[in-house]
Write an enzyme that holds these catalytic residues in place. Structure first.
Site, short mmCIF file in Angstrom:
data_model
loop_
_atom_site.label_atom_id
_atom_site.label_comp_id
_atom_site.label_asym_id
_atom_site.label_seq_id
_atom_site.Cartn_x
_atom_site.Cartn_y
_atom_site.Cartn_z
N ARG A 147 0.81 -1.05 0.08
CA ARG A 147 0.08 -0.19 0.07
C ARG A 147 0.95 1.15 -0.07
NH1 ARG A 147 -2.10 3.39 4.79
NH2 ARG A 147 -3.69 4.69 3.74
N ASP A 198 -3.00 4.89 -2.82
CA ASP A 198 -4.25 5.56 -2.58
C ASP A 198 -4.70 6.46 -3.13
OD1 ASP A 198 -4.36 3.97 -0.40
OD2 ASP A 198 -4.23 5.46 1.18
N CYS A 240 -13.06 8.65 18.70
CA CYS A 240 -14.37 8.59 18.69
C CYS A 240 -15.19 8.00 19.57
CB CYS A 240 -14.92 8.15 17.13
SG CYS A 240 -16.61 8.68 16.76
N GLY A 282 -13.45 2.61 10.41
CA GLY A 282 -13.60 2.17 11.82
C GLY A 282 -14.63 2.92 12.54
N ILE A 283 -15.15 4.18 12.18
CA ILE A 283 -16.09 5.17 12.68
C ILE A 283 -17.39 4.67 11.94
CG2 ILE A 283 -16.91 7.18 13.13
CD1 ILE A 283 -14.07 8.41 13.80
N GLU A 326 -18.24 1.98 9.99
CA GLU A 326 -18.85 1.09 10.25
C GLU A 326 -19.30 0.66 11.75
OE1 GLU A 326 -15.51 -1.76 9.19
OE2 GLU A 326 -15.00 -0.69 7.54
#
Length: 399
Positions: A91, A148, A284, A331-332, A334
Site C-alpha cells: 500500500r 491510495d 471517537c 472504523g467510525i 462501520e
C-alpha cells in the site's frame, strides 16, 4: 488452499501492518502488526486461524527486522501456506500524477515513489523502506505497488485544481490528489452489488471515517471529487486533523500569536480535530462516551464532526447529478450508529430516513442498508483495502 495468496504490507513511519490475503475470497490467512519501531519495546503481534501470538522484535528494530521476522518465524512455521504466496503487495499513500493505477515495482517505480515523497513525507519514505526490505526477503517474488491516490486520478480539472496561480500546478504539481482511494474503490464497487445495479450506472457518495476521514463522489465507478487535497489535512474534521479552515488563520497564528510554521503544522495535524475541540480525546468512542455523559467539549466535537460531514455529502450531489446511495465505511463509519443517524437526520432534504433497528445492527463487521424501505438508500460496508491490493497484485502478475 488457494494458489492466489498475496502478502500485503502497509508500512507506516513506526509500524508495519501485514496480512496474507486470498485474492479470490478476500479472506486473511495471517494478519498482524509490528509496532514501536526505533524504541526499546518493538513488538510484533499476529493471528493465524484465529489464534493470537505476540513476540518482541528486540530493542530499536525497524521495518527490515519486522519483514525478516515475518519470513523466518511466522511464514517458516507455515511452509504450505508460504509456498502459495505469489506476490507481495504494498500500500502506497501517494503516487502523485505519476501513477494512475497499480504497477509492478521496478527501479523506475521506486524512483517515482521517491519523487512523490515531498507530498507524503511521513508515509512514502516508510513505504520505500518496506519495499526494499521485502525485495531483500523475497527476491524471487514480484512486488506490486497499489496507490491510495490512483483512484482519484479520474477527477476532472474543475475538481482538483486550486484557485491559485496555475503555474503552481504546472510547475510544482500543487493540486487536489485525495486519499483512501483503495477503500473508496472497494466500497463503491460493493455498493453497486447491494443495489443490484451495474457499477457503470451507479452513483454513490462514500464516507471513509476513521482517525483520518474523507468523502468521495463516485460516478459510474469513477472518482469525480473527494474531500482530501494535496495532503490528508483538507476536508472533514478528523481525529487530530482540523480539516477545512480559513488559510489566513495560519498567517494570524504566525504573525500575531508567535507560532512557528512547524508549530502550526503540528497543531493542525496532531492537536486539532476531535481532540482539539473536545479537549478530551481523538478517539471517537471516547467522544461518544463523553457525549452520553453530557461533556460539553465532546458534544460540540461530535456536532461539528457530523455537521461538516453532512455538508460534504450534500455538496457531492452536485457532481453526481443523481444519488443512488450514501455508503459509510472505516472504523467510525462501520461502528458508530450514533454518527450515522445524526448525519442522515441532517440530510432529510434528500429523503433519508434511518431505520433504527437496521442502523444498530450494522456494526462490528456487519454490512447492510440502514434506512427505511421508502428512503433514499444509506448503507454500511466494511472496507477491505487488503483485498483490493491482493486482487490487483494477482491481476498484474498474471497478465
Amino acid at each position: 488452499m488457494s494458489n492466489k495468496l498475496v502478502l500485503v504490507l502497509n508500512c507506516g513511519s513506526s509500524s508495519l501492518k501485514f496480512a496474507v490475503i486470498d485474492a479470490q475470497t478476500g479472506d486473511d490467512q495471517i494478519s498482524g502488526l509490528a509496532e514501536c519501531f526505533g524504541l526499546e519495546d518493538s513488538r510484533i503481534k499476529w493471528k493465524i486461524n484465529g489464534e493470537k501470538h505476540e513476540s518482541s522484535l528486540g530493542a530499536f528494530t525497524a521495518h527490515r527486522e519486522a519483514v525478516e521476522f515475518i519470513v523466518n518465524k511466522i511464514l517458516a512455521g507455515q511452509p504450505e501456506l508460504a509456498a502459495q504466496i505469489q506476490a507481495v503487495g504494498h500500500r502506497i499513500v501517494h503516487g502523485g500524477e505519476k501513477f494512475t493505477r497499480s504497477v509492478i515495482i521496478d527501479e523506475h517505480v521506486i524512483k517515482g515513489i521517491e519523487e512523490c515523497s515531498s507530498l507524503a513525507p511521513l508515509h512514502n519514505p516508510a513505504h520505500l523502506i518496506g519495499i526494499r526490505a521485502a525485495i531483500a526477503s523475497f527476491p524471487k517474488l514480484p512486488q506490486v505497488a497499489v496507490f491510495d491516490t490512483a483512484f482519484h486520478q479520474s477527477m476532472p480539472e474543475r475538481a482538483y485544481i486550486y484557485a491559485l496561480p496555475y503555474k503552481l500546478y504546472r510547475e510544482h504539481g500543487i493540486r487536489r490528489y485525495g486519499m483512501h482511494g483503495t477503500s473508496h474503490l472497494f466500497v463503491s464497487r460493493e455498493a453497486a452489488k447491494v443495489l443490484n445495479k451495474p457499477l457503470e450506472e451507479t452513483n454513490v457518495i462514500c464516507a471513509h471515517l476513521g482517525n483520518g476521514a474523507s468523502v468521495t463522489a463516485v460516478k459510474g465507478g469513477k472518482s469525480v471529487d473527494t474531500s482530501m487535497g494535496l495532503t490528508p489535512l483538507e476536508g472533514l474534521v478528523m481525529g487530530t486533523r482540523c480539516g477545512d479552515l480559513d488559510p489566513s488563520i495560519i498567517y494570524h497564528l504566525v504573525h500575531q500569536l508567535g507560532y512557528t510554521l512547524e508549530e502550526v503544522n503540528n497543531l493542525m495535524n496532531k492537536q486539532s480535530g476531535l481532540l482539539g475541540i473536545s479537549e478530551l480525546t481523538n478517539d471517537c468512542r471516547g467522544i461518544e462516551e463523553g457525549y452520553a455523559d453530557g461533556h460539553k467539549g465532546a458534544t460540540l466535537a461530535l456536532e461539528i464532526f457530523c455537521y461538516r460531514l453532512a455538508k460534504y455529502i450534500a455538496s457531492y450531489t452536485v457532481p453526481l447529478g443523481r444519488l443512488d446511495a450514501v455508503v459509510f465505511t472505516g472504523g467510525i463509519g462501520e461502528n458508530s450508529d450514533i454518527i450515522r443517524e445524526k448525519v442522515l437526520n441532517m440530510l432529510q432534504i434528500f429523503n433519508f430516513h434511518v431505520d433504527s433497528e437496521r442502523n444498530k445492527a450494522a456494526r462490528f463487521g456487519k454490512k447492510g442498508i440502514i434506512t427505511t424501505d421508502n428512503s433514499t438508500v444509506a448503507m454500511v460496508i466494511p472496507t477491505n483495502e487488503e483485498w483490493v491490493i491482493a486482487e490487483d497484485s494477482i491481476k498484474l502478475i498474471t497478465k
